[in-house]
Design a protein around this motif. Sequence first.
Motif, PDB file in Angstrom:
ATOM      1  N   ASP A 161       0.857  -1.190   0.000  1.00  0.00           N
ATOM      2  CA  ASP A 161       0.000   0.000   0.000  1.00  0.00           C
ATOM      3  C   ASP A 161       0.887   1.233   0.000  1.00  0.00           C
ATOM      4  O   ASP A 161       1.142   1.837   1.037  1.00  0.00           O
ATOM      5  CB  ASP A 161      -0.917  -0.017   1.227  1.00  0.00           C
ATOM      6  N   HIS A 162       1.372   1.612  -1.167  1.00  0.00           N
ATOM      7  CA  HIS A 162       2.292   2.734  -1.304  1.00  0.00           C
ATOM      8  C   HIS A 162       1.506   4.045  -1.296  1.00  0.00           C
ATOM      9  O   HIS A 162       0.440   4.141  -1.906  1.00  0.00           O
ATOM     10  CB  HIS A 162       3.079   2.588  -2.616  1.00  0.00           C
ATOM     11  N   PRO A 163       1.998   5.093  -0.624  1.00  0.00           N
ATOM     12  CA  PRO A 163       1.269   6.370  -0.575  1.00  0.00           C
ATOM     13  C   PRO A 163       1.135   7.008  -1.957  1.00  0.00           C
ATOM     14  O   PRO A 163       1.967   6.799  -2.839  1.00  0.00           O
ATOM     15  CB  PRO A 163       2.150   7.243   0.339  1.00  0.00           C
ATOM     16  N   TYR A 164       0.082   7.796  -2.131  1.00  0.00           N
ATOM     17  CA  TYR A 164      -0.061   8.575  -3.350  1.00  0.00           C
ATOM     18  C   TYR A 164       1.093   9.579  -3.443  1.00  0.00           C
ATOM     19  O   TYR A 164       1.568  10.096  -2.442  1.00  0.00           O
ATOM     20  CB  TYR A 164      -1.379   9.335  -3.370  1.00  0.00           C
ATOM     21  N   GLU A 165       1.507   9.843  -4.674  1.00  0.00           N
ATOM     22  CA  GLU A 165       2.619  10.758  -4.895  1.00  0.00           C
ATOM     23  C   GLU A 165       2.212  12.040  -5.611  1.00  0.00           C
ATOM     24  O   GLU A 165       2.913  13.050  -5.518  1.00  0.00           O
ATOM     25  CB  GLU A 165       3.705  10.057  -5.716  1.00  0.00           C
ATOM     26  N   LEU A 166       1.100  11.990  -6.338  1.00  0.00           N
ATOM     27  CA  LEU A 166       0.715  13.142  -7.147  1.00  0.00           C
ATOM     28  C   LEU A 166      -0.779  13.383  -7.026  1.00  0.00           C
ATOM     29  O   LEU A 166      -1.587  12.469  -7.218  1.00  0.00           O
ATOM     30  CB  LEU A 166       1.086  12.903  -8.609  1.00  0.00           C
ATOM     31  N   LEU A 167      -1.138  14.621  -6.693  1.00  0.00           N
ATOM     32  CA  LEU A 167      -2.526  15.050  -6.696  1.00  0.00           C
ATOM     33  C   LEU A 167      -2.732  16.000  -7.861  1.00  0.00           C
ATOM     34  O   LEU A 167      -1.987  16.969  -8.012  1.00  0.00           O
ATOM     35  CB  LEU A 167      -2.876  15.787  -5.404  1.00  0.00           C
ATOM     36  N   PRO A 199       8.488  16.274   5.031  1.00  0.00           N
ATOM     37  CA  PRO A 199       8.106  17.280   6.027  1.00  0.00           C
ATOM     38  C   PRO A 199       6.630  17.280   6.388  1.00  0.00           C
ATOM     39  O   PRO A 199       6.189  18.052   7.223  1.00  0.00           O
ATOM     40  CB  PRO A 199       8.485  18.587   5.334  1.00  0.00           C
ATOM     41  N   GLY A 200       5.830  16.419   5.751  1.00  0.00           N
ATOM     42  CA  GLY A 200       4.409  16.385   6.053  1.00  0.00           C
ATOM     43  C   GLY A 200       3.605  17.306   5.160  1.00  0.00           C
ATOM     44  O   GLY A 200       4.131  18.161   4.467  1.00  0.00           O
ATOM     45  N   THR A 201       2.278  17.116   5.165  1.00  0.00           N
ATOM     46  CA  THR A 201       1.383  17.898   4.314  1.00  0.00           C
ATOM     47  C   THR A 201       1.108  19.266   4.935  1.00  0.00           C
ATOM     48  O   THR A 201       0.760  19.357   6.118  1.00  0.00           O
ATOM     49  CB  THR A 201       0.046  17.154   4.125  1.00  0.00           C
ATOM     50  N   PRO A 202       1.270  20.350   4.173  1.00  0.00           N
ATOM     51  CA  PRO A 202       1.028  21.700   4.706  1.00  0.00           C
ATOM     52  C   PRO A 202      -0.415  21.883   5.185  1.00  0.00           C
ATOM     53  O   PRO A 202      -1.346  21.288   4.629  1.00  0.00           O
ATOM     54  CB  PRO A 202       1.321  22.607   3.512  1.00  0.00           C
ATOM     55  N   LYS A 203      -0.596  22.734   6.185  1.00  0.00           N
ATOM     56  CA  LYS A 203      -1.928  22.987   6.734  1.00  0.00           C
ATOM     57  C   LYS A 203      -2.867  23.577   5.697  1.00  0.00           C
ATOM     58  O   LYS A 203      -4.066  23.287   5.699  1.00  0.00           O
ATOM     59  CB  LYS A 203      -1.819  23.922   7.938  1.00  0.00           C
ATOM     60  N   VAL A 204      -2.328  24.430   4.806  1.00  0.00           N
ATOM     61  CA  VAL A 204      -3.198  25.079   3.821  1.00  0.00           C
ATOM     62  C   VAL A 204      -3.788  24.056   2.848  1.00  0.00           C
ATOM     63  O   VAL A 204      -4.933  24.200   2.397  1.00  0.00           O
ATOM     64  CB  VAL A 204      -2.427  26.192   3.064  1.00  0.00           C
ATOM     65  N   VAL A 205      -3.037  23.009   2.540  1.00  0.00           N
ATOM     66  CA  VAL A 205      -3.548  21.951   1.662  1.00  0.00           C
ATOM     67  C   VAL A 205      -4.639  21.163   2.384  1.00  0.00           C
ATOM     68  O   VAL A 205      -5.710  20.887   1.832  1.00  0.00           O
ATOM     69  CB  VAL A 205      -2.411  21.017   1.206  1.00  0.00           C
ATOM     70  N   LYS A 234      -9.895   7.712   2.037  1.00  0.00           N
ATOM     71  CA  LYS A 234      -9.370   6.958   3.181  1.00  0.00           C
ATOM     72  C   LYS A 234      -7.850   6.907   3.157  1.00  0.00           C
ATOM     73  O   LYS A 234      -7.184   7.077   4.186  1.00  0.00           O
ATOM     74  CB  LYS A 234      -9.954   5.552   3.179  1.00  0.00           C
ATOM     75  N   LYS A 235      -7.289   6.662   1.985  1.00  0.00           N
ATOM     76  CA  LYS A 235      -5.842   6.535   1.870  1.00  0.00           C
ATOM     77  C   LYS A 235      -5.138   7.880   2.080  1.00  0.00           C
ATOM     78  O   LYS A 235      -4.105   7.951   2.756  1.00  0.00           O
ATOM     79  CB  LYS A 235      -5.481   5.961   0.499  1.00  0.00           C
ATOM     80  N   LEU A 236      -5.681   8.958   1.517  1.00  0.00           N
ATOM     81  CA  LEU A 236      -5.079  10.281   1.712  1.00  0.00           C
ATOM     82  C   LEU A 236      -5.104  10.689   3.179  1.00  0.00           C
ATOM     83  O   LEU A 236      -4.168  11.300   3.689  1.00  0.00           O
ATOM     84  CB  LEU A 236      -5.816  11.323   0.867  1.00  0.00           C
ATOM     85  N   ASN A 237      -6.175  10.328   3.858  1.00  0.00           N
ATOM     86  CA  ASN A 237      -6.269  10.649   5.276  1.00  0.00           C
ATOM     87  C   ASN A 237      -5.261   9.840   6.089  1.00  0.00           C
ATOM     88  O   ASN A 237      -4.612  10.353   7.000  1.00  0.00           O
ATOM     89  CB  ASN A 237      -7.690  10.361   5.767  1.00  0.00           C
ATOM     90  N   LYS A 238      -5.099   8.582   5.725  1.00  0.00           N
ATOM     91  CA  LYS A 238      -4.196   7.695   6.463  1.00  0.00           C
ATOM     92  C   LYS A 238      -2.732   8.076   6.266  1.00  0.00           C
ATOM     93  O   LYS A 238      -1.957   8.125   7.223  1.00  0.00           O
ATOM     94  CB  LYS A 238      -4.419   6.249   6.011  1.00  0.00           C
ATOM     95  N   THR A 239      -2.341   8.362   5.024  1.00  0.00           N
ATOM     96  CA  THR A 239      -0.922   8.579   4.731  1.00  0.00           C
ATOM     97  C   THR A 239      -0.484  10.029   4.844  1.00  0.00           C
ATOM     98  O   THR A 239       0.652  10.311   5.230  1.00  0.00           O
ATOM     99  CB  THR A 239      -0.582   8.079   3.311  1.00  0.00           C
TER     100      THR A 239
END
Length: 280
Positions: free
Chosen positions: A105-111, A130-136, A157-162
């Motif tokens: 279950d590899h994380p998504y790389e591109l939105l 560094p983690g997902t920015p708050k603004v995103v 579900k996956k975006l929330n998890k990773t």
Amino acid sequence: MVLEIAVKFMKPEPRTAVELDVVPKLYHRRAVHDLYTVHVDSTQILTVSTRDDNIAGKWLTEVLKSTASNTKPLNPNPEFRPDSIFVGLIADMDYEVYGPGGLRDHPYELLTVCVGSHCLMYRLPWPDYPGTPKVVKGFFENPRVVVLGRDMAKVAKKLNKTHGIEIRNAVDLNELAIRGMKREDLDLGRYDLDRLAMTVLGKHFDVIRPEEKLYEWWTYEEGLYGQDSYDERLCDEKVKFSTLDTYLCLLIGTALVEAIHGARFSGAAKKKKKATKRSQ
């Protein structure tokens, strides 16, 4: 009639970048972005590709500002607010990772996000650092933002998890098509994006895709920091079809919302339909 699609990379003046000190000499996250113009028949879409968090954040913030809320919901719990911002979304990975137990279950790389005639292709940061920015995160948690796509329960579900991205209003196009079209003779729940486009938008939305899967997303150029470095940008084919797919998600979704709830809940739908008719 086959849908005509073309992409043009708008090569900038000598590219500039800000090198951020993240694992020095091993990994550099650079503040650069690339611009593309993607033509879908007569519709021109401006696509921004970036891996920089600030640029992605500014793009998403401008979307909220340019579509400022001027109306209030008609009732406390509407399915879609009259001031909703409809967004097409595709989340994908550059490659699949296999382990002893099979596919990991590899994380998504591109939105890829599409709003109106503008698209953002944002290369997600690594989940740990560094983690997902708050603004995103804040953009997708906004109650006005309605995200349209396929397999949205799985994607959300996956975006929330990773990445900690919580999509507040995720709408699955297949489920929406079942409700909006009311065609029990069609297996709309199993249609892929291309079949949905032709069924909902018309036969002229016939997309011809490459026979072989695009295995390499990136093109490499001489870097800004000498011969031992390189710059990478998305190849034209990836930009073309990712832009197209998110644009189709947006068109399909807004057309179906209009069919269910009326045009006032999908103001962008009329404009898109007019543009499409001119292209026939």
